[in-house]
Motif scaffolding. Sequence first.
Motif, PDB file in Angstrom:
ATOM      1  N   ALA A   1      -2.177 -12.803   1.168  1.00 44.28           N
ATOM      2  CA  ALA A   1      -2.746 -13.674   2.212  1.00 44.28           C
ATOM      3  C   ALA A   1      -4.241 -13.406   2.419  1.00 44.28           C
ATOM      4  CB  ALA A   1      -1.985 -13.484   3.525  1.00 44.28           C
ATOM      5  N   GLU A   2      -4.654 -12.182   2.173  1.00 42.90           N
ATOM      6  CA  GLU A   2      -6.072 -11.805   2.345  1.00 42.90           C
ATOM      7  C   GLU A   2      -6.974 -12.457   1.279  1.00 42.90           C
ATOM      8  OE1 GLU A   2      -7.563  -8.704   4.122  1.00 42.90           O
ATOM      9  OE2 GLU A   2      -5.892  -8.921   5.528  1.00 42.90           O
ATOM     10  N   ILE A   3      -6.364 -12.910   0.190  1.00 43.29           N
ATOM     11  CA  ILE A   3      -7.173 -13.476  -0.908  1.00 43.29           C
ATOM     12  C   ILE A   3      -7.703 -14.860  -0.527  1.00 43.29           C
ATOM     13  CG2 ILE A   3      -7.181 -14.083  -3.391  1.00 43.29           C
ATOM     14  CD1 ILE A   3      -6.641 -11.123  -2.956  1.00 43.29           C
ATOM     15  N   GLY A   4      -6.975 -15.556   0.360  1.00 48.95           N
ATOM     16  CA  GLY A   4      -7.476 -16.831   0.855  1.00 48.95           C
ATOM     17  C   GLY A   4      -7.209 -18.016  -0.052  1.00 48.95           C
ATOM     18  N   LYS A   5      -6.360 -17.852  -1.031  1.00 53.72           N
ATOM     19  CA  LYS A   5      -5.894 -18.991  -1.829  1.00 53.72           C
ATOM     20  C   LYS A   5      -4.498 -18.649  -2.319  1.00 53.72           C
ATOM     21  CE  LYS A   5      -9.475 -17.505  -4.489  1.00 53.72           C
ATOM     22  NZ  LYS A   5     -10.571 -17.487  -5.394  1.00 53.72           N
ATOM     23  N   LYS A   6      -3.845 -19.612  -2.949  1.00 57.62           N
ATOM     24  CA  LYS A   6      -2.467 -19.388  -3.349  1.00 57.62           C
ATOM     25  C   LYS A   6      -2.411 -18.453  -4.563  1.00 57.62           C
ATOM     26  CE  LYS A   6       1.598 -21.747  -4.976  1.00 57.62           C
ATOM     27  NZ  LYS A   6       1.527 -20.919  -6.157  1.00 57.62           N
ATOM     28  N   VAL A   7      -1.960 -17.247  -4.330  1.00 56.09           N
ATOM     29  CA  VAL A   7      -1.785 -16.276  -5.418  1.00 56.09           C
ATOM     30  C   VAL A   7      -0.538 -15.444  -5.136  1.00 56.09           C
ATOM     31  CG1 VAL A   7      -4.234 -15.990  -6.035  1.00 56.09           C
ATOM     32  CG2 VAL A   7      -3.243 -14.577  -4.233  1.00 56.09           C
ATOM     33  N   GLU A   8      -0.039 -14.802  -6.171  1.00 54.00           N
ATOM     34  CA  GLU A   8       1.051 -13.846  -5.981  1.00 54.00           C
ATOM     35  C   GLU A   8       0.521 -12.461  -6.308  1.00 54.00           C
ATOM     36  OE1 GLU A   8       5.511 -14.974  -6.688  1.00 54.00           O
ATOM     37  OE2 GLU A   8       4.318 -15.570  -8.429  1.00 54.00           O
ATOM     38  N   VAL A   9       0.755 -11.529  -5.387  1.00 54.69           N
ATOM     39  CA  VAL A   9       0.295 -10.155  -5.621  1.00 54.69           C
ATOM     40  C   VAL A   9       1.488  -9.199  -5.549  1.00 54.69           C
ATOM     41  CG1 VAL A   9      -1.276  -8.307  -4.905  1.00 54.69           C
ATOM     42  CG2 VAL A   9      -1.950 -10.711  -4.577  1.00 54.69           C
TER      43      VAL A   9
ATOM     44  N   ALA B   1     -12.052  -6.306 -24.746  1.00 54.46           N
ATOM     45  CA  ALA B   1     -10.966  -7.048 -25.395  1.00 54.46           C
ATOM     46  C   ALA B   1     -10.213  -7.935 -24.410  1.00 54.46           C
ATOM     47  CB  ALA B   1     -10.006  -6.076 -26.072  1.00 54.46           C
ATOM     48  N   SER B   2     -10.116  -7.488 -23.155  1.00 51.97           N
ATOM     49  CA  SER B   2      -9.319  -8.244 -22.173  1.00 51.97           C
ATOM     50  C   SER B   2     -10.199  -9.155 -21.312  1.00 51.97           C
ATOM     51  CB  SER B   2      -8.564  -7.274 -21.259  1.00 51.97           C
ATOM     52  OG  SER B   2      -9.457  -6.653 -20.350  1.00 51.97           O
ATOM     53  N   GLN B   3     -11.487  -9.190 -21.607  1.00 50.94           N
ATOM     54  CA  GLN B   3     -12.451  -9.926 -20.771  1.00 50.94           C
ATOM     55  C   GLN B   3     -12.358  -9.462 -19.326  1.00 50.94           C
ATOM     56  OE1 GLN B   3     -10.984 -13.774 -22.035  1.00 50.94           O
ATOM     57  NE2 GLN B   3     -12.806 -14.081 -23.285  1.00 50.94           N
ATOM     58  N   GLY B   4     -12.156  -8.173 -19.190  1.00 46.22           N
ATOM     59  CA  GLY B   4     -12.005  -7.577 -17.865  1.00 46.22           C
ATOM     60  C   GLY B   4     -13.323  -7.104 -17.300  1.00 46.22           C
ATOM     61  N   GLU B   5     -13.194  -6.318 -16.223  1.00 49.45           N
ATOM     62  CA  GLU B   5     -14.396  -5.846 -15.518  1.00 49.45           C
ATOM     63  C   GLU B   5     -14.151  -4.447 -14.977  1.00 49.45           C
ATOM     64  OE1 GLU B   5     -15.428  -8.418 -12.247  1.00 49.45           O
ATOM     65  OE2 GLU B   5     -15.107 -10.232 -13.439  1.00 49.45           O
TER      66      GLU B   5
ATOM     67  N   ARG C   1       0.860 -14.109 -23.117  1.00 48.56           N
ATOM     68  CA  ARG C   1      -0.553 -13.972 -22.740  1.00 48.56           C
ATOM     69  C   ARG C   1      -0.857 -12.506 -22.482  1.00 48.56           C
ATOM     70  NH1 ARG C   1       0.526 -16.792 -16.908  1.00 48.56           N
ATOM     71  NH2 ARG C   1       1.431 -14.978 -15.905  1.00 48.56           N
ATOM     72  N   LEU C   2      -2.131 -12.227 -22.310  1.00 46.22           N
ATOM     73  CA  LEU C   2      -2.566 -10.864 -22.009  1.00 46.22           C
ATOM     74  C   LEU C   2      -3.373 -10.894 -20.714  1.00 46.22           C
ATOM     75  CD1 LEU C   2      -3.636  -9.769 -25.595  1.00 46.22           C
ATOM     76  CD2 LEU C   2      -1.837  -8.707 -24.219  1.00 46.22           C
ATOM     77  N   PRO C   3      -3.251  -9.852 -19.896  1.00 44.42           N
ATOM     78  CA  PRO C   3      -3.974  -9.883 -18.616  1.00 44.42           C
ATOM     79  C   PRO C   3      -5.446  -9.526 -18.772  1.00 44.42           C
ATOM     80  CG  PRO C   3      -2.739  -7.840 -18.803  1.00 44.42           C
ATOM     81  CD  PRO C   3      -2.432  -8.639 -20.048  1.00 44.42           C
ATOM     82  N   LYS C   4      -6.207  -9.964 -17.789  1.00 43.96           N
ATOM     83  CA  LYS C   4      -7.567  -9.466 -17.622  1.00 43.96           C
ATOM     84  C   LYS C   4      -7.424  -8.088 -16.972  1.00 43.96           C
ATOM     85  CE  LYS C   4     -10.829 -12.581 -16.197  1.00 43.96           C
ATOM     86  NZ  LYS C   4     -12.008 -12.524 -17.069  1.00 43.96           N
ATOM     87  N   MET C   5      -8.011  -7.080 -17.594  1.00 43.92           N
ATOM     88  CA  MET C   5      -7.870  -5.719 -17.067  1.00 43.92           C
ATOM     89  C   MET C   5      -9.040  -5.427 -16.124  1.00 43.92           C
ATOM     90  SD  MET C   5      -5.082  -4.658 -18.563  1.00 43.92           S
ATOM     91  CE  MET C   5      -5.026  -2.867 -18.612  1.00 43.92           C
TER      92      MET C   5
ATOM     93  N   LYS D   1     -12.070  -6.846  -3.041  1.00 47.19           N
ATOM     94  CA  LYS D   1     -13.523  -6.910  -3.226  1.00 47.19           C
ATOM     95  C   LYS D   1     -13.941  -8.087  -4.118  1.00 47.19           C
ATOM     96  CE  LYS D   1     -17.472  -4.013  -3.742  1.00 47.19           C
ATOM     97  NZ  LYS D   1     -17.882  -2.642  -3.443  1.00 47.19           N
ATOM     98  N   VAL D   2     -13.150  -8.354  -5.151  1.00 42.61           N
ATOM     99  CA  VAL D   2     -13.530  -9.422  -6.091  1.00 42.61           C
ATOM    100  C   VAL D   2     -12.662 -10.673  -5.902  1.00 42.61           C
ATOM    101  CG1 VAL D   2     -14.417  -7.747  -7.758  1.00 42.61           C
ATOM    102  CG2 VAL D   2     -12.062  -8.551  -7.984  1.00 42.61           C
ATOM    103  N   LYS D   3     -12.108 -10.838  -4.698  1.00 44.93           N
ATOM    104  CA  LYS D   3     -11.137 -11.916  -4.471  1.00 44.93           C
ATOM    105  C   LYS D   3     -11.711 -13.309  -4.745  1.00 44.93           C
ATOM    106  CE  LYS D   3     -11.825 -12.177   0.524  1.00 44.93           C
ATOM    107  NZ  LYS D   3     -11.203 -11.986   1.836  1.00 44.93           N
ATOM    108  N   ASP D   4     -13.025 -13.467  -4.589  1.00 40.33           N
ATOM    109  CA  ASP D   4     -13.632 -14.784  -4.849  1.00 40.33           C
ATOM    110  C   ASP D   4     -13.473 -15.211  -6.301  1.00 40.33           C
ATOM    111  OD1 ASP D   4     -14.346 -14.806  -2.235  1.00 40.33           O
ATOM    112  OD2 ASP D   4     -16.479 -14.332  -2.584  1.00 40.33           O
ATOM    113  N   ARG D   5     -13.290 -14.244  -7.179  1.00 39.53           N
ATOM    114  CA  ARG D   5     -13.177 -14.576  -8.602  1.00 39.53           C
ATOM    115  C   ARG D   5     -11.730 -14.739  -9.067  1.00 39.53           C
ATOM    116  NH1 ARG D   5     -17.295 -10.769  -8.695  1.00 39.53           N
ATOM    117  NH2 ARG D   5     -16.439  -9.176 -10.067  1.00 39.53           N
TER     118      ARG D   5
END
Length: 367
Positions: A57-65, A276-280, A228-232, A316-320
Motif C-alpha cells: 500500500a505504501e508504494i502507491g500503485k497496484k503491486v504485490e509485495v 545482467a539483470s538490469q538491476g540497481e 522471465r528473470l527478475p531485476k535484481m 526508497k525507489v518506489k517511483d520506479r
Amino acid sequence: MSFPTTNERQDDPVPQKRGWRGLIDAYRPYLPVTDSTPIVTLYEGNTPLIPVPSIAAEIGKKVEVFVKYDGLNPTGSFKDRGMTMAITKAKEEGAKAVICASTGNTSAAAAAYAKRGGLRAFVVIPDGYVALGKLAQALVYGAEVLAIRGNFDKALDIVREMGEHYPVTVVNSINPYRLEGQKTAAFEVVEDLGNAPDWLCIPVGNAGNITAYWMGFCQYHQLGKCDRLPKMMGFQAAGSAPIIAGHPIEHPETVATAIRIGNPANWQKALAVGEASQGEFNPVTDEEILHAYRLLGREGVFCEPASAASVAGLLKVKDRVPTGATIVCVLTGNGLKDPDSAIEHSETQLRQGIEPDLEAVAQVMGF
Ligand code: AN7
C-alpha cells in the motif's frame, strides 16, 4: 502412530512439504552431491513467502509485495542454506576444522552445522559489533569464538590467509558451495509464485546472497521453470556502501551490523549480476532501515535491521516500480538475533512501574 512423512494417499490433505528433510534432499539434482556424500543438515530451507499488503500500500500503485522470510531457518538466517552445503562438502573432503569471519550470522550457522557434522568451528568476529543473539548462538553451538579488535573486513583478510596456510576450510561466501546452497531460495520463490518476480529486493553485504539468488533464478529459467528473470535490486546501508561508492569503505558504519562491510568478498560478481539483470544498487540510511523494520513489525514480521534494508530500499525507489509488478523482498535474518536494536529502536513505549492491581492496570489502559 507413525508420523506421516509422505503423501501416501491421494485424498490425504497433508501438504507435500510435510516430509521436508532439508534443501540438499529437496534439490539434490541441482546441487554438487552424490549418493555417498555425508549430508549435514538441520532441515533448513522451505521458508515462507509472506504477502505484506501494508508495505504494498505504501508504494502507491497496484503491486504485490512478498517477503521471503529466511529468518525462519534453523539458526535464524539465510546462512543455513549455504552452510548445509559448505559443511557437507568440507566433511566429504575430510576436513577436521572450518573457519569463517563473520558479522554474526555466518558464525552462528557455521558453528551449528560444523558441530553437528563433528568438525571444529573457529569464528573470527569484530569485537563489540556482533548482535547479542548471534554471539549467544556461536557459543551455545560450541564454536571457538575469536573476537578481534578490528572490523569484519580485517577478520576476513585473516581468515583467507588462515585457509591458505593452515588445515582449516574457509566457509565464508568465497567458498563456492555456499552460493550453491543459497541459490535454492530462488528456487523456492519461483515455486511459490509460479514464476520469477519482477523485482527481487535484497540487502547486500559481501554480496554472496544476491549472486546466489541470481544463479538460482538463471538455473530455473534455463530449466523452463520460469519464463522471465527478475531485476535484481541490491541495497547497502548508506554508511557501508562500497559498491555504490565504487571503492572500499575503510570504516563502515551502520545500525545494521550484519552488513557493516566495507570491502565485499563478491564485489565483482555483484556488479555482473546488476548488469545482467538490469538491476540497481542503492543506499538506504539507518533511519530508512529502521522505519521499514518497524513497518514489518506491525505486519507481524520481525526481522533484523539488515534484512529491513530490502524493504527500506523498495520504499526508497518506489517511483520506479512498474504498475502491476510482483516484488519479493528478502528478509535474511530473524529479529530475535538483535534484541538490543529492537528495544532501542522500537517506537512502542514500555510502561513500567505499574501497581499490581486491576484499577491501576485499567487506568493505564485508558479505561
Ligand atoms: C541478516 O554473517 O556477512 O550480501 O558474516 O547477516 O550475502 O553478505 C552476513 C551478511 C544480509 C548480507 N542480511 O548478505 C556474516 C555476514 C543479513 C546478514 C547479509 C548478511 P551477503
